[in-house]
Design a protein around this motif. Structure first.
Motif, PDB file in Angstrom:
ATOM      1  N   HIS A 125     -82.291  -5.960  25.824  1.00 56.91           N
ATOM      2  CA  HIS A 125     -83.595  -6.925  25.644  1.00 56.91           C
ATOM      3  C   HIS A 125     -84.528  -8.267  26.210  1.00 56.91           C
ATOM      4  O   HIS A 125     -85.153  -8.634  26.001  1.00 56.91           O
TER       5      HIS A 125
ATOM      6  N   ARG B 175     -87.538 -18.565  27.700  1.00 56.20           N
ATOM      7  CA  ARG B 175     -87.941 -17.528  27.663  1.00 56.20           C
ATOM      8  C   ARG B 175     -89.509 -17.950  26.781  1.00 56.20           C
ATOM      9  O   ARG B 175     -89.506 -17.155  25.551  1.00 56.20           O
TER      10      ARG B 175
ATOM     11  N   ARG C 167     -91.903 -15.703  23.899  1.00 53.05           N
ATOM     12  CA  ARG C 167     -90.578 -14.778  22.521  1.00 53.05           C
ATOM     13  C   ARG C 167     -90.971 -15.709  21.824  1.00 53.05           C
ATOM     14  O   ARG C 167     -90.244 -16.894  21.107  1.00 53.05           O
ATOM     15  N   THR C 168     -91.031 -14.869  20.113  1.00 56.31           N
ATOM     16  CA  THR C 168     -91.074 -15.701  18.786  1.00 56.31           C
ATOM     17  C   THR C 168     -89.938 -15.844  18.023  1.00 56.31           C
ATOM     18  O   THR C 168     -90.111 -15.660  17.061  1.00 56.31           O
TER      19      THR C 168
ATOM     20  N   ALA D 103     -82.768 -10.605  25.406  1.00 56.70           N
ATOM     21  CA  ALA D 103     -82.880 -12.396  25.171  1.00 56.70           C
ATOM     22  C   ALA D 103     -81.619 -12.713  26.070  1.00 56.70           C
ATOM     23  O   ALA D 103     -80.616 -12.249  26.514  1.00 56.70           O
TER      24      ALA D 103
ATOM     25  N   GLU E 155     -88.506  -6.857  21.892  1.00 58.22           N
ATOM     26  CA  GLU E 155     -89.024  -7.747  23.092  1.00 58.22           C
ATOM     27  C   GLU E 155     -89.594  -9.250  23.016  1.00 58.22           C
ATOM     28  O   GLU E 155     -90.082  -9.606  24.091  1.00 58.22           O
ATOM     29  N   ASN E 156     -89.309  -9.255  21.557  1.00 59.96           N
ATOM     30  CA  ASN E 156     -90.261 -10.596  20.812  1.00 59.96           C
ATOM     31  C   ASN E 156     -88.328 -11.765  20.316  1.00 59.96           C
ATOM     32  O   ASN E 156     -88.484 -13.246  20.923  1.00 59.96           O
ATOM     33  N   THR E 157     -87.962 -10.847  21.173  1.00 58.87           N
ATOM     34  CA  THR E 157     -86.200 -12.158  20.679  1.00 58.87           C
ATOM     35  C   THR E 157     -86.365 -12.559  21.960  1.00 58.87           C
ATOM     36  O   THR E 157     -86.078 -12.181  22.897  1.00 58.87           O
ATOM     37  N   ALA E 158     -85.899 -13.868  21.612  1.00 61.44           N
ATOM     38  CA  ALA E 158     -86.143 -15.433  22.569  1.00 61.44           C
ATOM     39  C   ALA E 158     -84.288 -15.574  22.542  1.00 61.44           C
ATOM     40  O   ALA E 158     -83.446 -15.803  23.531  1.00 61.44           O
TER      41      ALA E 158
END
Lengths: 403, 403
Positions: free
Chosen positions: A198, A115, A118-119, A200, A168-171
């Motif tokens: 999302h 991913r 994504r942080t 993830a 949208e940043n969730t890995a």
């Protein structure tokens, strides 16, 4: 213990269709009530015989030929068997090896790599320490942020809470299916679906559910899962863990520990690492063949008993333990709803630590979990209702003297 | 086999002060010559008994109490015992756990972190695949360069070759003490000193030397070492590995897999990972207690026999095997100098693969190592000279028919 408690326990044991399975376990000496099968399951008599056969024959006579004849595939074969009986996983997606911690590291790293950009990682503050610690280490290493979810002490993570931190940043979302303290049973399919909305990935820690709560990983669309085999799977102290990776993810995930046993052709002794196809690529070193022998017996036993029956007894056992706690005036810190509860319960008391120590001295063996929990683990195939009655009565007595 | 060969082997066995130790091992069935003790050592009879006692008592009766009573310290206690008898390591620097591959990953990563700004790793192209693969993975992950050393097929890495690639950018040198193919015994103290002159750390893979070649890690100033326990330490298939980290490095090194068993207070279930002090910080998950039981017996046996005597028989065995190979006209691809040779030898022949397969069918068990090696592993406490004579004679016969 009052006569009424004794006779009720005897009634429940007499009506228990799984009661006969208790004879399959090695006798436990001076222990009168073993209430910690969710920390370390008891050994099976069959494992004594299997280990002797293993030493005398598989290892002692076949020697190095054992690798060609059976051991190379044993981590996958045992994984498949576990997948069938306990995980709801089709063949080729489960493998035995390493420890839960090492498998968490490999799968978290693989998921984050899959991913890019994504942080954020999602976890709950009451997750088991090794899950949180491994995640923290990776977050520190890669400069990622962990979004921590807070839970009630007698509850656990809810889909709403997860939805609140997903984005949208969730890995990756890393959660335990059954909470190690409260026994809260997370809504696994719902949370998995939410994370997928999302984009993830989700990694489920199944340590406290495998072998006692039926799982349908394939049907639920789970991405990744790990779990140990020394609790309800009776693999013995430090038995190897398992990893599940959904088939369509194999070729898209690469784990960071490029050991030879995860390579496509380990005995080619080639120049560069090429990951094996399929689930084998999540192996690294030489798999712990001796260490996985007792697990094979418990897979057989779970197959024989059937996981639905095991779950049914598990719910009855925990309900019975809660009823006794209520009767004795001990605070229950686990879900009342059987559908939201795993295979153990936790009882809360300020003197929990001292009470546990005192109980151990008299052969009643629950576990202490800080800050104030006496954890009662009830392994359905080895635990009688009489043990629960005896153990809970002893606990009540000890607590009544704890002031 | 000629009568002269038979009677010479009998003479050597009669004069062997360690001959009596062969009775300590489990009988090996239809195997007439086991020449692969350096891939998988034979089980000890004592390990049958130990495993039964372990299941019945330590696990079956002490149950979860075993962790408090002995298992928490067992990886360190067993590490100390191994350190004393086989590594020349003072207490508190050796720990048992994980696989060699996972320990390589942890220690390489820790070493690189401890040499910030340095961008090169040194290894040899003939190092064992898992060492090379794990190193490649880390190099790819961190953007480091591997300086590869080429070796002669029947030799190994020399101090001159290492000096040639060492520099101010070298973070770590990763080498095997004994080469898995040729049995080349590297000049460990000299190479370690060279690396230190350049400020680099050295990680030695001791898989093929531990238990058969005496080691003095403390005296030699070794930084880091790993090794498996299923070869000359007879721990069984997939037995856990060991790591050695010199005491003064503990506080300066942090490994990347922050599992709970490497934390300072695992049962505090704290919020953040704090590494344990000392060697325990190199643990991650729950240590493989069941899986390390057979190793404990072999540590006892090596203590009883003494490593100098084991090494003496080892050199005599490999010399004898080479003399037979010469007599039978088979090419030796291992060092002639006993001081530069580990516990096995490799014989080179274009038909090595087919010959090994044929020998296995008749109960003579060497190992094949590509491209053209028949590897003869001679475990001093379980191997007789008669076995060597029988096995090498059979090999010569098979090769003479291989065209």
């Amino acid at each position: 213990m009052t006569g009424a408690v004794v006779s009720r326990a005897a009634e429940l044991d007499a009506a228990d269709p799984l009661a006969g399975f208790r004879e399959r376990f090695v006798p436990c000496g001076d222990v009168r009530a073993y209430l910690d099968g969710n920390s370390l399951g008891r050994p099976l008599r069959a494992s004594r015989e299997r280990l002797l056969r293993f030493v005398d024959q598989a290892w002692g006579e076949r020697l190095i030929r054992g690798w060609d004849e059976q051991w190379m595939d044993e981590p996958l074969r045992a994984g498949d068997a576990l997948g069938r009986v306990a995980l709801g996983a089709a063949n080729g997606q489960t493998v035995i090896g390493d420890s839960t911690s090492v498998l968490l590291y490999k799968l978290i790293r693989a998921a984050v790599d899959a991913r890019p950009g994504r942080t954020e990682l999602v976890c709950d503050r009451d997750n088991f320490p090794t899950d949180r610690f491994v995640l923290q280490g990776i977050a520190a290493e890669l400069g990622l942020r962990v979004r921590w979810i807070d839970c009630a002490p007698d509850g656990g993570v809810t889909p709403d809470q997860v939805a609140h931190v997903l984005g949208e940043n969730t890995a990756l979302v890393l959660l335990s299916h059954v909470a190690y303290r409260s026994a809260w049973l997370a809504e696994l399919p719902e949370i998995t679906a939410l994370a997928h909305q999302h984009g993830a990935l989700v990694l489920w820690d199944l340590c406290h559910s495998v072998g006692v709560v039926p799982l349908e990983l394939d049907d639920w669309g789970v991405d990744l899962a790990v779990g140990c085999t020394y609790k309800y799977l009776n693999g013995g102290p430090g038995a190897p863990a398992f990893a599940y990776v959904r088939a369509d993810l194999h070729e898209r995930l690469q784990q960071p520990i490029w050991g030879w046993m995860g390579a496509g052709a380990p005995f080619a002794m080639g120049e560069t690492y090429q990951p094996a196809s399929g689930i084998r690529r999540f192996l690294s070193g030489t798999p712990p063949i001796l260490g996985m022998q007792p697990l094979l017996d418990m897979i057989d036993l779970v197959t024989e008993a059937g996981l639905p029956a095991i779950r049914e007894k598990s719910v009855t056992l925990t309900e019975y333990a809660m009823a006794l706690a209520d009767q004795f005036g001990v605070t229950v810190a686990s879900p009342r709803d059987g559908a939201r509860r795993g295979g153990h319960i936790t009882l809360a008391h300020p003197a929990a630590r001292e009470a546990t120590a005192r109980l151990w001295e008299i052969g009643v063996i629950p576990d202490f979990r800080p800050p104030d929990g006496v954890r009662i683990g009830l392994s359905p195939l080895s635990t009688s209702f009489a043990e629960v009655a005896d153990g809970l009565s002893a606990l009540a007595t000890v607590l009544s003297h704890a002031g």
